[in-house]
Write a protein that holds these residues in place. Structure first.
Motif, PDB file in Angstrom:
ATOM      1  N   LEU A  20       1.005  -1.217  -0.056  1.00  0.00           N
ATOM      2  CA  LEU A  20       0.107   0.052  -0.091  1.00  0.00           C
ATOM      3  C   LEU A  20       0.875   1.489  -0.017  1.00  0.00           C
ATOM      4  O   LEU A  20       0.580   2.406  -0.626  1.00  0.00           O
ATOM      5  N   LEU A  21       2.116   1.240   0.723  1.00  0.00           N
ATOM      6  CA  LEU A  21       2.915   2.567   0.551  1.00  0.00           C
ATOM      7  C   LEU A  21       3.876   2.359  -0.547  1.00  0.00           C
ATOM      8  O   LEU A  21       3.606   3.742  -1.100  1.00  0.00           O
ATOM      9  N   ALA A  22       4.014   1.384  -1.201  1.00  0.00           N
ATOM     10  CA  ALA A  22       4.665   1.419  -2.514  1.00  0.00           C
ATOM     11  C   ALA A  22       3.553   2.185  -3.460  1.00  0.00           C
ATOM     12  O   ALA A  22       3.889   2.979  -4.190  1.00  0.00           O
ATOM     13  N   ILE A  28      10.331   1.003  -1.960  1.00  0.00           N
ATOM     14  CA  ILE A  28      10.450  -0.272  -0.678  1.00  0.00           C
ATOM     15  C   ILE A  28      11.622  -0.844  -1.143  1.00  0.00           C
ATOM     16  O   ILE A  28      11.986  -1.316  -2.033  1.00  0.00           O
ATOM     17  N   ILE A  29      12.553  -1.266   0.030  1.00  0.00           N
ATOM     18  CA  ILE A  29      13.548  -2.010   0.139  1.00  0.00           C
ATOM     19  C   ILE A  29      13.339  -3.064   0.875  1.00  0.00           C
ATOM     20  O   ILE A  29      13.261  -2.891   2.124  1.00  0.00           O
ATOM     21  N   ARG A 108      12.075  10.539  -2.721  1.00  0.00           N
ATOM     22  CA  ARG A 108      12.002  11.443  -1.498  1.00  0.00           C
ATOM     23  C   ARG A 108      11.626  10.652  -0.175  1.00  0.00           C
ATOM     24  O   ARG A 108      12.296  11.115   0.806  1.00  0.00           O
ATOM     25  N   ILE A 109      11.023   9.352  -0.453  1.00  0.00           N
ATOM     26  CA  ILE A 109      10.770   8.803   0.734  1.00  0.00           C
ATOM     27  C   ILE A 109      11.010   7.036   0.481  1.00  0.00           C
ATOM     28  O   ILE A 109      10.572   6.433  -0.496  1.00  0.00           O
ATOM     29  N   VAL A 110      11.923   6.668   1.312  1.00  0.00           N
ATOM     30  CA  VAL A 110      12.308   5.286   0.813  1.00  0.00           C
ATOM     31  C   VAL A 110      12.105   4.475   2.288  1.00  0.00           C
ATOM     32  O   VAL A 110      12.367   5.168   3.471  1.00  0.00           O
ATOM     33  N   ASP A 189      -3.515   5.585   4.449  1.00  0.00           N
ATOM     34  CA  ASP A 189      -3.493   7.038   3.699  1.00  0.00           C
ATOM     35  C   ASP A 189      -3.199   8.145   4.914  1.00  0.00           C
ATOM     36  O   ASP A 189      -2.577   9.071   4.565  1.00  0.00           O
ATOM     37  N   ALA A 190      -3.814   7.839   6.097  1.00  0.00           N
ATOM     38  CA  ALA A 190      -3.595   8.679   7.298  1.00  0.00           C
ATOM     39  C   ALA A 190      -2.033   8.658   7.639  1.00  0.00           C
ATOM     40  O   ALA A 190      -1.382   9.744   7.670  1.00  0.00           O
TER      41      ALA A 190
END
Length: 205
Positions: A20-22, A28-29, A108-110, A189-190
């Motif tokens: 979901l974050l991907a 994602i690593i 930006r976000i890993v 989402d939050a």
């Protein structure tokens, strides 16, 4: 770049949260993927595993028989420590390379997905920690009903990890995954909104 860790005990739903974050834009690593790369055919990692555990953990195609190795080390702490001493440094090197590549791309976000984050003492190496959690009874039911494990095996797998209570104290964010599946995207989402805000604040410095 904001570099976070994602963790959660077995059957908590961590992999679902990672997906979901991907989908929302995170890089994602995955430590499990890196662990397989670390002992792929032809690597020094596989050679070291075979030297320590013998060819009984080798599959017919020349790859590591992960199920056989898991059976070999699961109830033997000395063997498990020996395996970790081989795999963990290789995984860390691969993760460092992946993070450097993400930084070079301008990601930006890993988020590094590390199941045993707290057990191996890496929780302070990141800008924040996301913990996915569910009550033990829920996780046990998932292992038995969804994955088809026997209850003794499922309990042994749960007991092999730190209890979630110890991990919750060190988490920056906690995703409670004890409800219906449709509730999880709303939580993510939050969470994503908070992560993006933190990333934006870092960029503004």
């Amino acid at each position: 770049m904001l570099h976070l860790a994602l963790t959660g005990n077995i059957a908590s739903g961590k992999s679902t949260v990672a997906a979901l974050l991907a989908a929302r834009g995170a890089t994602i690593i995955d430590a499990d993927v890196l662990a397989r790369e670390a002992v792929a055919p032809g690597t020094a990692g596989l050679e070291a595993v075979l030297e320590r555990f013998g060819t009984r953990v080798l599959a017919p195609d020349g790859s590591l028989d992960r199920a056989a190795l898991r059976q070999r080390v699961f109830h033997d702490p000395v063997a498990r420590d020996a395996l970790n001493a081989i795999v963990h440094p290789a995984v860390r090197r691969l993760r460092d390379t992946a993070v450097a590549s993400a930084a070079a791309r301008g990601d930006r976000i890993v988020i590094s997905d590390i199941p045993l984050l707290f057990e191996v003492g890496l929780e302070h190496a990141f800008d924040g920690v996301i913990l996915v959690d569910a009550p033990e009874s829920v996780r046990l039911a998932r292992l038995v009903h969804d994955r088809g494990l026997g209850e003794p095996e499922a309990r042994a797998m749960i007991d092999a990890q730190w209890p979630a209570e110890r991990k919750r104290a060190g988490a920056t964010w906690i995703v409670e995954n004890d409800g219906p599946r449709e509730a999880l995207p709303r939580q993510v989402d939050a969470l994503w909104a908070e992560i993006e805000a933190r990333a934006a604040a870092r960029s503004a410095k």
